[in-house]
Scaffold this active site. Sequence first.
Site, PDB file in Angstrom:
ATOM      1  N   HIS A   1     -10.703   3.591   9.263  1.00 27.71           N
ATOM      2  CA  HIS A   1     -10.559   3.076   7.856  1.00 27.71           C
ATOM      3  C   HIS A   1     -11.240   1.729   7.919  1.00 27.71           C
ATOM      4  O   HIS A   1     -11.259   1.105   9.028  1.00 27.71           O
ATOM      5  CB  HIS A   1      -9.058   2.808   7.501  1.00 27.71           C
ATOM      6  CG  HIS A   1      -8.945   3.000   5.954  1.00 27.71           C
ATOM      7  ND1 HIS A   1      -8.697   4.100   5.301  1.00 27.71           N
ATOM      8  CD2 HIS A   1      -8.885   2.188   5.041  1.00 27.71           C
ATOM      9  CE1 HIS A   1      -8.438   3.967   3.998  1.00 27.71           C
ATOM     10  NE2 HIS A   1      -8.697   2.711   4.071  1.00 27.71           N
TER      11      HIS A   1
ATOM     12  N   ARG B   1      -3.246  -2.642  -8.797  1.00 29.59           N
ATOM     13  CA  ARG B   1      -3.873  -3.952  -7.812  1.00 29.59           C
ATOM     14  C   ARG B   1      -5.344  -4.272  -8.486  1.00 29.59           C
ATOM     15  O   ARG B   1      -5.758  -5.211  -8.774  1.00 29.59           O
ATOM     16  CB  ARG B   1      -3.798  -3.910  -6.365  1.00 29.59           C
ATOM     17  CG  ARG B   1      -2.663  -4.165  -5.744  1.00 29.59           C
ATOM     18  CD  ARG B   1      -2.568  -3.770  -4.371  1.00 29.59           C
ATOM     19  NE  ARG B   1      -3.442  -4.310  -3.611  1.00 29.59           N
ATOM     20  CZ  ARG B   1      -3.952  -3.650  -2.610  1.00 29.59           C
ATOM     21  NH1 ARG B   1      -3.909  -2.475  -1.944  1.00 29.59           N
ATOM     22  NH2 ARG B   1      -5.051  -4.534  -1.818  1.00 29.59           N
TER      23      ARG B   1
ATOM     24  N   SER C   1      -1.357  -1.254   2.491  1.00 23.06           N
ATOM     25  CA  SER C   1      -1.991   0.000   1.779  1.00 23.06           C
ATOM     26  C   SER C   1      -2.697   0.619   2.831  1.00 23.06           C
ATOM     27  O   SER C   1      -2.393   1.860   2.949  1.00 23.06           O
ATOM     28  CB  SER C   1      -3.066  -0.788   0.989  1.00 23.06           C
ATOM     29  OG  SER C   1      -3.977   0.300   0.292  1.00 23.06           O
TER      30      SER C   1
ATOM     31  N   LYS D   1      -1.064   4.602   4.537  1.00 26.52           N
ATOM     32  CA  LYS D   1      -2.164   5.859   4.398  1.00 26.52           C
ATOM     33  C   LYS D   1      -2.202   6.241   5.931  1.00 26.52           C
ATOM     34  O   LYS D   1      -1.931   7.745   6.059  1.00 26.52           O
ATOM     35  CB  LYS D   1      -3.359   5.587   3.949  1.00 26.52           C
ATOM     36  CG  LYS D   1      -3.186   5.520   2.289  1.00 26.52           C
ATOM     37  CD  LYS D   1      -4.747   5.605   1.812  1.00 26.52           C
ATOM     38  CE  LYS D   1      -5.303   4.140   1.897  1.00 26.52           C
ATOM     39  NZ  LYS D   1      -5.298   3.289   0.888  1.00 26.52           N
TER      40      LYS D   1
END
Length: 439
Positions: free
Chosen positions: A82, A168, A183, A187
């Site tokens: 990510h 946000r 966040s 995930k």
Amino acid sequence: MNILDIIAKKRDKQELTEEEIKYFIDGYTKNDITDYQAAALIMAIFLNGMTDRETTDLTLAMSCSGETLDMSTLGEVIVDKHSTGGVGDKVSLILLPLISSLGVPVAKMSGRGLGFTGGTIDKLESIPGYRTAISMEQFIKNVKEIGISIISQTQNLAPADKKLYALRDAISCVENIPLIASSIMSKKIASGAQKIVLDVTVGKGAFMSNIGDARKLANTMIKIGKLANRETVCVLTNMDEPLGFAVGNSLEVIEAVKCLKGDMPEDLKEVILALGSQMLLLAGKGENLDENKNKLLENIENGKAYNKFIELVQRHGGDISYIEKLDKLPKAKYIEPIYSQTSGYIHDINAKEIGRLAGMLGAGREKKEDEIDPAVGVVLTKKIADKIERGDVLAYIHSNDMQKLEEAKKYFVQIVKIKEEKIEKPNIILEIKDLGTAP
Ligand code: URA
């Protein structure tokens, strides 16, 4: 317990308990807590921060706010990747098929553009037919059968993050360490990743503008990973100028496909090799990082990575003729060069401003409901430290609107800084952090 007391507590700089954080996440997920109450609490967190304990509790509460995936049935280690966000960041489109072609299963849930940054899902959706919203059963089946699937975050997986992410973005609360860390890690935990490699971007086009904050973000995510039993490695990468040359959805798909065929800009190549070699290490496919890099390069050269990308697109319903003939992809009505007015060396191509420029052309969203235009954006021809002569082309603007094109041309000239003095090419890989090096 009630939300007003929780908001007041954070407003007054006090630490929230695990129960209070769970109460907020539960209530917001079920719509019992309104957007304006959540916005107030998020702004208080943004301004007053969170302790590591609060950040971990927030992450865990968000990760089990919906269903969680158990990838252990696949029988192989799932190593996920990510990025904390960037401009021109098409790394996932290249790296994930590449990794999959080396036998590491890829089950990736990606995001849409956030703020001035782009998102992998918007990019994939510029390929006609590519379905990013599929069932969990199909997602797992794809990973089992072809070794890769890339989808958007489903409603059911970490739904609290999905809502908070959009909120946000709408209230200018993106650039914050506890909020970004929770966040991303929520995930990853919910989607069943056992090991995680994170690209923590640093600089003008990243949410962390300096290396000190990027280190703190990396350390926070490594600590959360440890507590959740998910080994996490962070690669800190430079995001002062856009990554590669293209910024805009189908423009980035075109650049990614060219990379998969071996034509890779130097900065993009460095990021892909740094992240990919760590992913292979975590997947147990090679201890030696240099050897891992060679394996990655080999699968670009022999076409296996490109073939895996084709397989991925086909499996998701995408029309591969658009990949095989890239000029079929959505194209803007106006494509205009921008010429340099001076000679010298490029000192700055501010990635955030380029991201905003692409957004202004329609490549990003102002509101979460906005449609994006897949065809528009910017393709640079030069990078920082390149020599430039007066009259050389600096970039091409791709626009579907004449007025926006004119505005973008004026804006672009202000963004790029050219000076007489030579400068060195910036370092792309800044640091690598893992459990051994995070405090
Ligand atoms: N990427 C995410 O998934 N979340 C953030 O908050 C920022 C980048």
